[in-house]
Motif scaffolding. Sequence first.
Motif, short mmCIF file in Angstrom:
data_model
loop_
_atom_site.label_atom_id
_atom_site.label_comp_id
_atom_site.label_asym_id
_atom_site.label_seq_id
_atom_site.Cartn_x
_atom_site.Cartn_y
_atom_site.Cartn_z
N ARG B 29 -33.34 22.94 106.30
CA ARG B 29 -34.29 23.42 107.32
C ARG B 29 -35.07 24.63 106.84
N VAL B 30 -34.44 25.46 106.05
CA VAL B 30 -35.16 26.60 105.50
C VAL B 30 -36.29 26.10 104.61
N ILE B 31 -35.95 25.18 103.74
CA ILE B 31 -36.96 24.67 102.82
C ILE B 31 -38.13 24.04 103.56
N ASN B 32 -37.82 23.27 104.56
CA ASN B 32 -38.89 22.57 105.28
C ASN B 32 -39.48 23.39 106.42
N GLU B 33 -39.06 24.62 106.49
CA GLU B 33 -39.61 25.53 107.49
C GLU B 33 -39.57 24.92 108.89
N ASP B 34 -38.45 24.37 109.20
CA ASP B 34 -38.23 23.79 110.53
C ASP B 34 -38.43 24.86 111.60
N GLN B 41 -32.23 36.81 109.55
CA GLN B 41 -33.02 37.05 108.36
C GLN B 41 -32.11 37.14 107.14
N GLU B 42 -30.99 37.78 107.37
CA GLU B 42 -30.04 37.97 106.27
C GLU B 42 -29.59 36.62 105.68
N THR B 43 -29.30 35.70 106.58
CA THR B 43 -28.87 34.37 106.14
C THR B 43 -29.99 33.68 105.38
N ARG B 44 -31.17 33.77 105.96
CA ARG B 44 -32.32 33.15 105.31
C ARG B 44 -32.48 33.68 103.89
N ASP B 45 -32.34 34.97 103.74
CA ASP B 45 -32.46 35.57 102.42
C ASP B 45 -31.41 35.03 101.47
N ARG B 46 -30.19 34.91 102.00
CA ARG B 46 -29.11 34.39 101.16
C ARG B 46 -29.48 33.02 100.63
#
Lengths: 346, 346
Positions: B29-34, B41-46
């Motif tokens: 989901r991060v990759i496809n910008e769901d 934010q912290e998780t996204r950064d990880r």
Amino acid sequence: MTTRRAATPRVTLVDVAKLATVDKAIVSRVINEDPALVIRQETRDRVIDAIRTLGYRPNIAARSLRTAKAGTLGLVIPDFANPVYAEIITGAESAALDRGHVLVTGSTSGSRNGMDRYLELLGQGRVDGLLLAGPTSAREHQKLQSLGLPWMMVNRRDTGDHHRYVILDDAHAAKLAVEHLLSLGHRRIGHVAGPTGADTAKRRAAGYRQAMKTAGITVRPADVARGDYTSGGGAEAMGSLLANAEKSGTPTAVFVANVAMAVGVLDTLRRAGLRVPADVSVVAVHDLPLAEHLNPPLTTVRMPLQQLGGRAVELLLSRAPEEQVTEVVSTATELVLRESTAPPRI
Amino acid sequence: MTTRRAATPRVTLVDVAKLATVDKAIVSRVINEDPALVIRQETRDRVIDAIRTLGYRPNIAARSLRTAKAGTLGLVIPDFANPVYAEIITGAESAALDRGHVLVTGSTSGSRNGMDRYLELLGQGRVDGLLLAGPTSAREHQKLQSLGLPWMMVNRRDTGDHHRYVILDDAHAAKLAVEHLLSLGHRRIGHVAGPTGADTAKRRAAGYRQAMKTAGITVRPADVARGDYTSGGGAEAMGSLLANAEKSGTPTAVFVANVAMAVGVLDTLRRAGLRVPADVSVVAVHDLPLAEHLNPPLTTVRMPLQQLGGRAVELLLSRAPEEQVTEVVSTATELVLRESTAPPRI
DNA sequence: ATCGGTCGTTCAATCGTTTGACCGACAGTA
DNA sequence: TACTGTCGGTCAAACGATTGAACGACCGAT
């Protein structure tokens, strides 16, 4: 009357299998002609019939996922408008098709960092291998290497330690051209060379010097000019040759490193009031269709560009990725006589 | 020193997920910008870090399989060597890239039934849509239809009931050319037309007749000849124009339906001892780079070929497959004045 | 103290093929 | 009769990503 297409629910292996009353494994093996498959002819026929009546087509994505092969090859060129690459593409495409592969051709001319974009897009399993025609940088070689794809250079000899390329016999082509001029009686032969960056240009220049040396003629530095392989560059280069000549006389013939530049060379000569071939003979490398219709029709050296492209595909597909491949395609490199060359006056 | 590449075991979603200590769903989901994804934010950064350190690239095959989209468009042309198509390809490629798609360009010139081969190869989910430049038959339309792919014609208006095409304003281009000749004072204007099969040729011929009619001039049948859009065909057509002229005089100007034929036309005129533009003016459709370097430099009508290709891609991607799409790209259709046209003598 | 509602994340089914492993039936042999 | 092979298939686990559904934790309101 058009058949209205309802959103077709794709027909898959299992549909075929059901209709043929066998397992989908059988169908798959029949399609792929698995030699290990032993099966009654009758069963095989049932499968084939089912495939036909359902109009089944294997799903490429699923197959690619499973086999980790895309069935696609990439070819990156600088520019579609350059007829030299058109020939290479044509040869490569045909060879790829013959081997059941599709060719994706991309040009780097479109955007600033076209090559990067393509490496990005193609380096995700989209292609099984990459062919690079045209110039590349060391940084790009790095990137390529990191993709883990087999790749090779076409019509370019890379400078790094990645020894995989197919090239043409440029030196021989140059020799044919120059020897033709020599045999007509020319002694003062100029050269409009390609850009320093292109190793094809280097080899053609080397062939020119070699042929001149063999004939016992010293090449004057003023008789060699450099262009960028475009007709504009050719026009300029010829201009500087004429300018140089003011003090020491004009060459009676010019060997031009490619046809595009030759177009510019003819232009410049015409504007300077010099007739071809009466005042100056011109011969160029690459026998493109265009050459025949220039004014005057241009004498050229034909290069096997299509074979080059085809051979590149063959080698890419047949050789192991880590294997060194360095080949020179030299079939049918020959002079094509037209009306732009003649004996010098007096 | 080269890093020796061990057979890289592909890095997948789960590898990234593990490193980032999240589920692979998150990574996807991060990759496809769901947009539905809510995440610290912290998780996204990880996740992003993990992707970067592992050099992760999504596997296209898997993605295609799941989404039933290939991210690829097909473009079928007759021949790579024809610079008109080179322009169209360039425009189409760039537009496709901008939309995150890869363009597969195939030519039908290679083999006898090139089109069939391509429909076969591309109609397996390899492409999301198909662009056809160049001629097609009714049978091919049938086949296309049966593939269930969105497709449209480029620079050709199909004859069937499949109303999806993008074309150029050929009639307008013809009018610009003819009006230019008229304004120079020409009254007797010949036309070297394209082949009957091509509807571009029809529209250009219609524009020519229209412009002549508006000027109150009757076109003599002997002043129109047909070629096949190649330079050879142009040479022949001009030949027959000259032959016809023996009894009734020569046109003082010729409007040629494309540049390739114009090359042949210039050839024939030169061989007949006629000077351009002193004896005959020549103007042609399509302002290819080549035109500038012909002898004499050719006056042309510039057509927005790249835009045509680009627009075709846009429409193919944005319009529903069953929707009718008929568009005329007419930006920047304009006369490019060079040295092949001049007022008639006397 | 309980309920409802976000927030942040995990679970698991699914896409369609390929392919190694397995299995029942039957024939031939010892 | 038991055993060994071949024949003619079937089973099910991958391949790697996407995505609807579910789930626990926490918070504020009642």
